[in-house]
Scaffold this motif. Structure first.
Motif, PDB file in Angstrom:
ATOM      1  N   VAL A  37       0.849  -1.191   0.000  1.00 34.60           N
ATOM      2  CA  VAL A  37       0.000   0.000   0.000  1.00 34.60           C
ATOM      3  C   VAL A  37       0.887   1.244   0.000  1.00 34.60           C
ATOM      4  O   VAL A  37       1.840   1.331   0.773  1.00 34.60           O
ATOM      5  CB  VAL A  37      -0.957   0.023   1.223  1.00 34.60           C
ATOM      6  CG1 VAL A  37      -1.758   1.310   1.261  1.00 34.60           C
ATOM      7  CG2 VAL A  37      -1.899  -1.177   1.180  1.00 34.60           C
ATOM      8  N   LEU A  38       0.591   2.162  -0.909  1.00 35.22           N
ATOM      9  CA  LEU A  38       1.318   3.429  -0.999  1.00 35.22           C
ATOM     10  C   LEU A  38       0.368   4.547  -0.590  1.00 35.22           C
ATOM     11  O   LEU A  38      -0.758   4.617  -1.084  1.00 35.22           O
ATOM     12  CB  LEU A  38       1.811   3.664  -2.425  1.00 35.22           C
ATOM     13  CG  LEU A  38       2.695   2.570  -3.025  1.00 35.22           C
ATOM     14  CD1 LEU A  38       3.029   2.907  -4.470  1.00 35.22           C
ATOM     15  CD2 LEU A  38       3.962   2.388  -2.220  1.00 35.22           C
ATOM     16  N   ILE A  39       0.838   5.409   0.311  1.00 40.02           N
ATOM     17  CA  ILE A  39       0.016   6.504   0.811  1.00 40.02           C
ATOM     18  C   ILE A  39       0.744   7.819   0.546  1.00 40.02           C
ATOM     19  O   ILE A  39       1.943   7.927   0.815  1.00 40.02           O
ATOM     20  CB  ILE A  39      -0.232   6.354   2.332  1.00 40.02           C
ATOM     21  CG1 ILE A  39      -0.885   4.997   2.635  1.00 40.02           C
ATOM     22  CG2 ILE A  39      -1.101   7.493   2.857  1.00 40.02           C
ATOM     23  CD1 ILE A  39      -0.962   4.674   4.105  1.00 40.02           C
ATOM     24  N   ALA A  40       0.021   8.805   0.036  1.00 38.66           N
ATOM     25  CA  ALA A  40       0.615  10.124  -0.212  1.00 38.66           C
ATOM     26  C   ALA A  40       0.980  10.775   1.118  1.00 38.66           C
ATOM     27  O   ALA A  40       0.259  10.616   2.107  1.00 38.66           O
ATOM     28  CB  ALA A  40      -0.364  11.002  -0.981  1.00 38.66           C
ATOM     29  N   ASN A  41       2.082  11.525   1.120  1.00 39.66           N
ATOM     30  CA  ASN A  41       2.542  12.150   2.374  1.00 39.66           C
ATOM     31  C   ASN A  41       1.658  13.306   2.838  1.00 39.66           C
ATOM     32  O   ASN A  41       1.780  13.766   3.965  1.00 39.66           O
ATOM     33  CB  ASN A  41       4.014  12.577   2.278  1.00 39.66           C
ATOM     34  CG  ASN A  41       4.267  13.592   1.189  1.00 39.66           C
ATOM     35  OD1 ASN A  41       3.362  14.260   0.709  1.00 39.66           O
ATOM     36  ND2 ASN A  41       5.518  13.697   0.788  1.00 39.66           N
ATOM     37  N   ASP A  42       0.742  13.765   1.979  1.00 38.19           N
ATOM     38  CA  ASP A  42      -0.170  14.838   2.392  1.00 38.19           C
ATOM     39  C   ASP A  42      -1.608  14.339   2.584  1.00 38.19           C
ATOM     40  O   ASP A  42      -2.557  15.100   2.519  1.00 38.19           O
ATOM     41  CB  ASP A  42      -0.122  16.010   1.404  1.00 38.19           C
ATOM     42  CG  ASP A  42      -0.475  15.611  -0.017  1.00 38.19           C
ATOM     43  OD1 ASP A  42      -0.581  14.398  -0.300  1.00 38.19           O
ATOM     44  OD2 ASP A  42      -0.644  16.510  -0.857  1.00 38.19           O
ATOM     45  N   THR A  43      -1.733  13.036   2.870  1.00 34.61           N
ATOM     46  CA  THR A  43      -3.035  12.442   3.160  1.00 34.61           C
ATOM     47  C   THR A  43      -3.489  12.905   4.544  1.00 34.61           C
ATOM     48  O   THR A  43      -2.661  13.110   5.423  1.00 34.61           O
ATOM     49  CB  THR A  43      -2.908  10.895   3.161  1.00 34.61           C
ATOM     50  OG1 THR A  43      -2.412  10.485   1.902  1.00 34.61           O
ATOM     51  CG2 THR A  43      -4.232  10.215   3.410  1.00 34.61           C
ATOM     52  N   GLY A  44      -4.787  13.026   4.731  1.00 36.33           N
ATOM     53  CA  GLY A  44      -5.321  13.421   6.036  1.00 36.33           C
ATOM     54  C   GLY A  44      -4.918  12.447   7.132  1.00 36.33           C
ATOM     55  O   GLY A  44      -4.713  11.261   6.868  1.00 36.33           O
ATOM     56  N   LYS A  45      -4.821  12.951   8.368  1.00 39.94           N
ATOM     57  CA  LYS A  45      -4.369  12.133   9.505  1.00 39.94           C
ATOM     58  C   LYS A  45      -5.214  10.883   9.697  1.00 39.94           C
ATOM     59  O   LYS A  45      -4.686   9.801   9.918  1.00 39.94           O
ATOM     60  CB  LYS A  45      -4.396  12.952  10.799  1.00 39.94           C
ATOM     61  CG  LYS A  45      -3.241  13.895  10.953  1.00 39.94           C
ATOM     62  CD  LYS A  45      -3.327  14.618  12.295  1.00 39.94           C
ATOM     63  CE  LYS A  45      -2.226  15.661  12.401  1.00 39.94           C
ATOM     64  NZ  LYS A  45      -2.406  16.502  13.593  1.00 39.94           N
ATOM     65  N   GLN A  46      -6.537  11.029   9.642  1.00 42.14           N
ATOM     66  CA  GLN A  46      -7.429   9.889   9.894  1.00 42.14           C
ATOM     67  C   GLN A  46      -7.274   8.804   8.828  1.00 42.14           C
ATOM     68  O   GLN A  46      -7.198   7.622   9.150  1.00 42.14           O
ATOM     69  CB  GLN A  46      -8.881  10.350   9.948  1.00 42.14           C
ATOM     70  CG  GLN A  46      -9.218  11.073  11.236  1.00 42.14           C
ATOM     71  CD  GLN A  46     -10.675  11.490  11.276  1.00 42.14           C
ATOM     72  OE1 GLN A  46     -11.170  12.086  10.324  1.00 42.14           O
ATOM     73  NE2 GLN A  46     -11.343  11.186  12.368  1.00 42.14           N
ATOM     74  N   THR A  47      -7.221   9.213   7.578  1.00 41.33           N
ATOM     75  CA  THR A  47      -7.066   8.260   6.483  1.00 41.33           C
ATOM     76  C   THR A  47      -5.723   7.547   6.586  1.00 41.33           C
ATOM     77  O   THR A  47      -5.644   6.321   6.462  1.00 41.33           O
ATOM     78  CB  THR A  47      -7.179   8.979   5.114  1.00 41.33           C
ATOM     79  OG1 THR A  47      -8.426   9.672   5.063  1.00 41.33           O
ATOM     80  CG2 THR A  47      -7.103   7.993   3.968  1.00 41.33           C
ATOM     81  N   LYS A  48      -4.669   8.324   6.835  1.00 42.52           N
ATOM     82  CA  LYS A  48      -3.334   7.747   6.953  1.00 42.52           C
ATOM     83  C   LYS A  48      -3.280   6.739   8.092  1.00 42.52           C
ATOM     84  O   LYS A  48      -2.762   5.632   7.943  1.00 42.52           O
ATOM     85  CB  LYS A  48      -2.299   8.859   7.177  1.00 42.52           C
ATOM     86  CG  LYS A  48      -0.860   8.398   7.021  1.00 42.52           C
ATOM     87  CD  LYS A  48       0.133   9.514   7.275  1.00 42.52           C
ATOM     88  CE  LYS A  48       0.203  10.498   6.128  1.00 42.52           C
ATOM     89  NZ  LYS A  48       1.258  11.509   6.272  1.00 42.52           N
ATOM     90  N   LYS A  49      -3.860   7.110   9.248  1.00 37.16           N
ATOM     91  CA  LYS A  49      -3.856   6.229  10.407  1.00 37.16           C
ATOM     92  C   LYS A  49      -4.646   4.951  10.125  1.00 37.16           C
ATOM     93  O   LYS A  49      -4.197   3.846  10.440  1.00 37.16           O
ATOM     94  CB  LYS A  49      -4.422   6.944  11.630  1.00 37.16           C
ATOM     95  CG  LYS A  49      -4.417   6.076  12.890  1.00 37.16           C
ATOM     96  CD  LYS A  49      -4.897   6.843  14.095  1.00 37.16           C
ATOM     97  CE  LYS A  49      -5.025   6.038  15.368  1.00 37.16           C
ATOM     98  NZ  LYS A  49      -4.625   4.680  15.408  1.00 37.16           N
ATOM     99  N   LYS A  50      -5.812   5.109   9.521  1.00 40.23           N
ATOM    100  CA  LYS A  50      -6.663   3.952   9.218  1.00 40.23           C
ATOM    101  C   LYS A  50      -5.922   2.959   8.327  1.00 40.23           C
ATOM    102  O   LYS A  50      -5.893   1.757   8.604  1.00 40.23           O
ATOM    103  CB  LYS A  50      -7.945   4.433   8.520  1.00 40.23           C
ATOM    104  CG  LYS A  50      -8.920   3.348   8.178  1.00 40.23           C
ATOM    105  CD  LYS A  50     -10.143   3.959   7.526  1.00 40.23           C
ATOM    106  CE  LYS A  50     -11.249   2.970   7.311  1.00 40.23           C
ATOM    107  NZ  LYS A  50     -12.445   3.604   6.747  1.00 40.23           N
ATOM    108  N   LEU A  51      -5.299   3.464   7.264  1.00 47.14           N
ATOM    109  CA  LEU A  51      -4.604   2.588   6.324  1.00 47.14           C
ATOM    110  C   LEU A  51      -3.341   1.971   6.933  1.00 47.14           C
ATOM    111  O   LEU A  51      -3.102   0.780   6.760  1.00 47.14           O
ATOM    112  CB  LEU A  51      -4.266   3.346   5.038  1.00 47.14           C
ATOM    113  CG  LEU A  51      -5.472   3.720   4.170  1.00 47.14           C
ATOM    114  CD1 LEU A  51      -5.048   4.629   3.028  1.00 47.14           C
ATOM    115  CD2 LEU A  51      -6.186   2.496   3.636  1.00 47.14           C
TER     116      LEU A  51
END
Length: 104
Positions: A37-51
């Motif tokens: 899974v790749l996550i953008a560094n400017d993703t929202g805190k909640q989305t980043k934490k969930k993933l």
């Protein structure tokens, strides 16, 4: 970060080996279909934490990469903040490219 992983990401998407969208990605993680899974560094805190929490629970490698614009441009779809790779071959190669760019 190097652009070589972005080129491979575009190729993986065209090959149909990616999932986009938070809910779809979570579903793929739970079904253990996601290999990376790749996550953008400017993703929202909640989305980043969930993933990241889902990835660590299901033991799926997860990388925080470039910003959403760079990620979106690589796959040709606007506003994407996360991508799940479903193919083991693509996932392994992407991981090695990302590890290389982190080290190098």
């Amino acid at each position: 970060m190097s652009n070589s992983y972005l080129n491979l990401l575009g190729l993986a998407l065209r090959a149909g080996k990616c999932t986009l969208g938070e809910e779809s990605i979570v579903r793929e993680i739970k079904q253990r279909k996601a290999k990376l899974v790749l996550i953008a560094n400017d993703t929202g805190k909640q989305t980043k934490k969930k993933l990241t929490d889902k990835c660590s629970f299901y033991e799926i490698p997860c990388y925080v990469v470039d910003d959403r614009d760079t990620l979106s441009q690589a796959i040709g779809k606007a506003g994407r903040v996360a991508i799940a790779i479903l193919d083991q071959g693509f996932a392994k190669k992407l991981q090695s490219l990302l590890d290389e760019s982190i080290r190098g």
